[in-house]
Design an enzyme around this catalytic site. Structure first.
Site, PDB file in Angstrom:
ATOM      1  CE  LYS A 168      -4.532   0.769   0.176  1.00 29.64           C
ATOM      2  NZ  LYS A 168      -5.554  -0.029  -0.520  1.00 29.64           N
ATOM      3  N   GLY A 214     -24.311   3.874   2.510  1.00 32.91           N
ATOM      4  CA  GLY A 214     -23.292   4.443   1.647  1.00 32.91           C
ATOM      5  C   GLY A 214     -23.617   4.245   0.189  1.00 32.91           C
ATOM      6  CB  VAL A 218     -18.753  -0.176  -4.230  1.00 31.64           C
ATOM      7  CG1 VAL A 218     -19.111  -1.611  -3.884  1.00 31.64           C
ATOM      8  CG2 VAL A 218     -17.405  -0.128  -4.946  1.00 31.64           C
TER       9      VAL A 218
END
Length: 350
Positions: free
Chosen positions: A79, A176, A180
């Site tokens: 990351k 949310g 997605v």
């Protein structure tokens, strides 16, 4: 300062990069390359302190190791974080400098999109390194494939809890409505689920409700809503000491990373009889997409592999039941078996 958290987390490498001309300040963490090069996105955030940036990149890179291993991918965990205000980090020269930084790692780390970095940014990064995926020349936006995997993961959870994988007439709350979450909610509604949506963006909620004839739930009341499935698809840490006892659902399964504030909350959910699908298992569709790009696969391959998340999750649920553990513990154990080179590295399909 750096070595202790690295050793505690089992990280192989942490690299700091700066560029005086562009103001680049970046940290790249490679957690584990046992199965392959570390692959993970580049997050751009204005961290309060450098310590917080290091903490985040260490945590996220380790999670990527487990995500790749649990998804049966021959990749490791990595990351990166670029420190600064995302609204101000727009200079192409900075992303070119970042690409040179990634390139000097010689393929141990492969970068991609993440929070506040997108396809356009990766296109610029690609000018100075080949170790990047998620570009416009690649497989495109992974969000629909991530949602596809979460959808099949929810079906697996329904099969485990109710004995049938159909989402029709199931009450599902989606928290949310980002890329997605919105795609997932639309797919669920299209297949007959009774979908209720919640988001801090009131306009997004209203638009979705009008288009799909869905119910809405105020953000502050989402944890109290009686439903079959609570699908968190926004920020992490939403299952915590304040919310875990408020949940009125049988399943927690969504696209958000780090849904649990702490690992112990997986046990708390299990004690309440709530099935929790580990985020890094159910939301692996994005990683599957960029992995397919890295290995030369097609977008159709990524969709097919993301659909297999359902079978993989069912296998982990069965393991957890057999061992009397949480599904999170079963997933961790499976990933660690792969990393340790256990003889059996493929879950039996239910």
């Amino acid at each position: 300062m750096v070595f202790d958290p690295m050793i505690d987390g089992g990280h192989e490498q942490v690299s700091y990069f700066s560029d005086t001309e562009t103001g680049l300040r970046a940290i790249v963490a490679v957690h584990d390359t046992t199965l392959g090069p570390g692959l993970g996105g580049t997050r751009i955030l204005d961290y309060d302190t450098e310590e917080r940036a290091l903490e985040d990149v260490l945590r996220l890179s380790k999670a990527m190791t487990y995500k790749a291993a649990a998804a049966d991918l021959d990749l490791g965990g990595g990351k990166a974080v670029i420190v600064g205000d995302p609204d101000e980090i727009t200079d192409e020269a900075l992303f070119e400098a970042y690409g040179r930084a990634v390139d000097c790692l010689a393929g141990r780390y492969i970068t991609s999109v993440d929070v506040n970095s997108g396809v356009d940014d990766m296109d610029v990064v690609a000018r100075t390194t080949d170790h990047v995926v998620g570009t416009s020349d690649g497989l495109g936006d992974p969000s629909p494939i991530t949602a596809h995997g979460v959808f099949h993961g929810i079906r697996a959870c329904l099969e485990a809890v109710y004995g049938t994988e159909t989402v029709a007439d199931r009450e599902i709350v989606v928290q949310g409505l980002g890329k997605v979450g919105r795609t997932l909610a639309a797919d669920l509604a299209a297949r007959g689920a009774d979908v209720a949506v919640s988001d801090v963006d009131e306009a997004a909620v209203a638009a979705f409700a009008d288009e799909h004839d869905a119910e809405t739930v105020p953000p502050e009341a989402v944890y109290d809503r009686d439903c079959d499935v609570f699908a968190p698809c926004a920020v992490g840490g939403v299952v915590n000491d304040e919310t875990v006892d408020r949940l009125e659902c049988d399943i927690v399964a969504g696209a958000a990373n780090n849904v649990l504030a702490e690992r112990r909350h997986a046990t708390a959910l299990r004690e309440r009889g709530i099935l929790y699908a580990p985020g890094y298992v159910i939301n692996a569709g994005g990683l599957i997409t960029v992995a397919a790009e890295h290995f030369g696969g097609a977008r159709e391959d990524a969709y097919e592999d993301a659909a297999a998340i359902g079978d993989r999750l069912l296998g982990l649920i069965e393991r957890a039941d057999e061992r009397g553990t949480t599904v999170l513990e079963a997933a961790d154990a499976y990933a660690e078996e792969r990393l340790e080179g256990a003889e059996s590295t493929t879950l039996a399909q239910p």
